[in-house]
Scaffold this motif. Sequence first.
Motif, short mmCIF file in Angstrom:
data_model
loop_
_atom_site.label_atom_id
_atom_site.label_comp_id
_atom_site.label_asym_id
_atom_site.label_seq_id
_atom_site.Cartn_x
_atom_site.Cartn_y
_atom_site.Cartn_z
N LYS A 193 0.85 -1.20 0.00
CA LYS A 193 0.00 0.00 0.00
C LYS A 193 0.88 1.25 0.00
N HIS A 194 0.55 2.22 -0.80
CA HIS A 194 1.25 3.52 -0.90
C HIS A 194 2.58 3.44 -1.65
N ASP A 195 2.89 2.31 -2.28
CA ASP A 195 4.12 2.24 -3.08
C ASP A 195 3.99 3.09 -4.34
N VAL A 196 5.09 3.76 -4.71
CA VAL A 196 5.20 4.35 -6.05
C VAL A 196 5.40 3.16 -7.01
N LEU A 197 4.46 3.01 -7.94
CA LEU A 197 4.46 1.82 -8.80
C LEU A 197 5.19 2.12 -10.10
N VAL A 198 6.32 1.43 -10.29
CA VAL A 198 7.18 1.66 -11.46
C VAL A 198 7.07 0.42 -12.35
N ILE A 199 6.66 0.60 -13.59
CA ILE A 199 6.42 -0.55 -14.47
C ILE A 199 7.28 -0.44 -15.73
N ARG A 200 8.04 -1.51 -15.99
CA ARG A 200 8.89 -1.53 -17.20
C ARG A 200 8.26 -2.39 -18.29
N THR A 201 8.21 -1.81 -19.50
CA THR A 201 7.76 -2.56 -20.68
C THR A 201 8.91 -2.75 -21.68
N GLY A 202 9.99 -1.98 -21.52
CA GLY A 202 11.09 -1.99 -22.49
C GLY A 202 10.87 -1.03 -23.65
N TRP A 203 9.68 -0.40 -23.72
CA TRP A 203 9.26 0.37 -24.91
C TRP A 203 10.15 1.58 -25.17
N ILE A 204 10.38 2.42 -24.15
CA ILE A 204 11.18 3.63 -24.38
C ILE A 204 12.63 3.27 -24.69
N GLY A 205 13.16 2.28 -23.98
CA GLY A 205 14.54 1.86 -24.26
C GLY A 205 14.70 1.40 -25.70
N SER A 206 13.65 0.77 -26.24
CA SER A 206 13.73 0.23 -27.61
C SER A 206 13.70 1.33 -28.66
N PHE A 207 13.22 2.52 -28.27
CA PHE A 207 13.09 3.64 -29.23
C PHE A 207 14.43 3.92 -29.92
N TYR A 208 15.52 3.84 -29.14
CA TYR A 208 16.82 4.27 -29.66
C TYR A 208 17.42 3.27 -30.66
N ASP A 209 16.89 2.03 -30.68
CA ASP A 209 17.40 1.02 -31.62
C ASP A 209 16.43 0.79 -32.77
#
Length: 319
Positions: A193-209
Motif C-alpha cells: 500500500k502507498h508504493d510508487v508503482l514503477v512498471i517496465r515494458t522496455g518500450w522507451i529503451g527500444s526507441f533508440y534502436d
Amino acid sequence: MDKVVPTVAELTQDLPRNWGKWGAADEVGALNYLTPAEVLRGMSAVRQGKTFTLQIPMGHPKGDPVWPGRNQAQRINVMDHGHYLCGKGPQFPGKLEYADDVMFMYLQGSTQYDALGHVWCDDQLYNGFDANTTIGGMTKASVLPLAERGVVGRGVLIDMARHRGKAVLDPGEHFSHEDLLAAAAQQGVTIQKHDVLVIRTGWIGSFYDRDRVEFYKNFVEPGLTYSPELVRWFADMEIPNLVTDTIANEVTIDPVSGVALPLHIALMRNLGVAFTEICQLDPLAQDCADDGQWSFLYVAAPLKVVGGSGAPVNPVVIK
Ligand code: UVW
C-alpha cells in the motif's frame, strides 16, 4: 456495424473518485498518501547505496520519443567559443568566457510529470475544477503544486517485459493489475500500500534502436489496460504515483471499449494518481534482476512551471 465507443466519462462513471478527500482546494491528489511515515518506509528500502536516474536524455542525437504530434526538444547555442573566435563574445574584466543555450520543447516532451489537470472530461478536471481554468495557463491542478510538494516514498519496480520473457512488449500488448501481481510474485517482491508503482515494458529503451517509421506506425503503445477491477485495485492500494517507460503510461486504446487513454481519466483525473511518463528503466531493471532487490527509495520533483500542464523531471532511485 461499427462498434459504438462510449465516452470516457460513461466508461468510468461508477468508479471511485478521490474528489474532496483532501479538501476542495487540493491539487496534489494521491501524493497526499506520501506522509512522513511513508518517506521513512522508503528510506528503509535503501540497503546498498546504489543510485539510478530515470530521465531520458533531452535532445538525444537519435531523437527523443514524444507523443505523435508533439515536436522534439530543440536546443540552440546562443553563445559559445565561436563568438569569441570571431570577436563577438562579451568581454569581462579577467577574460572569463562562457557558453549559453536555449531550449524549445513541449513540457511533455521528455520524462515528465503530468499535472493532475492535464486531461479532463465533462468540463471537469481533478477535484471537480472547471476546465475553463486551463485556458491560457492552468490556474488549478497545474504541475506547480506537484513540483512544490515533491515525491518521496518507497518505489517498487515490476518488470512486465522480463516477466513475459521479452526484451520489449509488443505494440498494443496489455496487462492488468493481476498480471502485475503475478510478475511481482515471480520477482519475489510485494507491492505494498502507498508504493510508487514503477512498471517496465522496455518500450522507451527500444526507441533508440528502432526505425522511427516502425516505432510510430499505427501508434499503439503497450501498457496497463483499463478495467473497473484495476481502478478499484489502485484505489484500495492507495497508489500515489504511476511511473512507466512508455509515453502515456497505458495501452493507447483500450481493446475492450475502444476508448483512448481511459486510465488518464480513471486514475489521474478521478483518483488523483500522479503520472510519470517516458522513463528509462532498463539499467535499473537489469540491476534489480542481478541483485534481486526490486524495491527502493524513489525521489522526484518536476520543474516548478507556473500554470504548466506538465514538467520535465529526472527521478532518482536509491537502492
Ligand atoms: C497525452 O496527453 C495524450 O498523453 P501524455 O499524458 O502522455 O502527455
